[in-house]
Design an enzyme around this catalytic site. Structure first.
Site, PDB file in Angstrom:
ATOM      1  N   ASP A   1      10.141  49.664  57.618  1.00 52.05           N
ATOM      2  CA  ASP A   1      10.574  48.265  57.527  1.00 52.05           C
ATOM      3  C   ASP A   1      11.549  47.945  58.650  1.00 52.05           C
ATOM      4  OD1 ASP A   1      11.028  45.657  56.072  1.00 52.05           O
ATOM      5  OD2 ASP A   1      13.037  46.517  55.904  1.00 52.05           O
TER       6      ASP A   1
ATOM      7  N   GLU B   1       4.046  49.718  56.429  1.00 53.86           N
ATOM      8  CA  GLU B   1       5.376  49.989  56.969  1.00 53.86           C
ATOM      9  C   GLU B   1       5.626  51.493  57.083  1.00 53.86           C
ATOM     10  OE1 GLU B   1       7.804  45.977  55.587  1.00 53.86           O
ATOM     11  OE2 GLU B   1       7.948  47.782  54.355  1.00 53.86           O
TER      12      GLU B   1
END
Length: 235
Positions: A55, A127
């Site tokens: 992320d 991610e």
């Protein structure tokens, strides 16, 4: 082909699409392993910790791109564009475009309840893959994945959301009291590393419009643009 063989082929196709054969195979496997596998076994063997790192790496890649592409943009505008690039829906769409669902390792019970197509599961795995690419190949590998996965979306930001064909078509449909357009895959052809998708944009009571592209997102935008052109819908 047995199930393990099918997954092995899916992982190889995924690597071809992101442009990197992993040196650390265990790292790749962790990125592709959902927390349902093992049901609380050895910590760190699933992709949750990698998702946390990914992320942050994705945000860096997106912010870097925005600052380079739009040197005159204000901070508020950059922040809005950043949110369009890094939300779970965008990550899930990227995951589907690179064939990540077929490469995922999921517990059988999670598969049965549809986790393999869950926006949250796919977004998190995307991610995690970003983190794995960063750890295996550094920032350049992460940048390359960003260009491949988010390139189309990033390229459309300067046009503004009101000029994106999918957004324009949805707003037009809403003005007529219709539901949002449905995008249906008509065909998926070509080798795993160079797919070709054909998609129809559909609205109730109207003829569908067809578009094609190398990713589902690209084909959906093409179908929406064809719909707009046929119905003579102005920007």
């Amino acid at each position: 082909m047995t199930r393990p063989d099918r997954r092995k082929a899916a992982v190889a196709a995924l690597e071809a699409r992101v442009g990197r054969v992993f040196t650390d195979r265990d790292l790749l496997e962790r990125a592709l392993t959902h927390a349902s596998v093992g049901n609380g076994g050895t910590p760190g063997r699933d992709n949750e910790r990698l998702e946390f790192l990914g992320d942050r790496v994705l945000n860096l890649m997106a912010a870097e791109h925005l600052c380079q592409a739009f040197p005159a943009a204000r901070e508020g505008e950059l922040a809005r564009w950043l949110n369009r690039l890094v939300n779970s829906g965008a990550c899930a769409e990227v995951a589907r475009s690179i064939g990540l669902p077929d490469a995922l390792r999921l517990d059988a019970s999670a598969s049965r309840i549809g986790a393999r197509d869950s926006e949250r599961v796919l977004g998190d795995a995307c991610e995690a893959l970003m983190a794995a690419l960063y750890l295996d190949g550094g920032l350049e590998a992460a940048r390359s994945f960003f260009r491949i996965g988010w390139g189309d979306l990033a390229a459309g930001l300067d046009a503004g959301p009101d000029r994106d064909p999918k957004t324009r078509l949805q707003e037009w449909a809403m003005g007529l009291g219709l539901p949002p357009p449905a995008y249906v895959v008509v065909s998926a052809e070509g080798p795993p590393h160079d797919p070709r998708f054909t998609i129809e944009a559909r609205l109730p009571g109207l003829e569908p419009a067809t578009g094609a592209g190398r990713s589902k997102r690209e084909a959906e935008k093409a179908a929406a643009a064809m719909f707009l052109e046929r119905e003579k819908i102005q920007p």
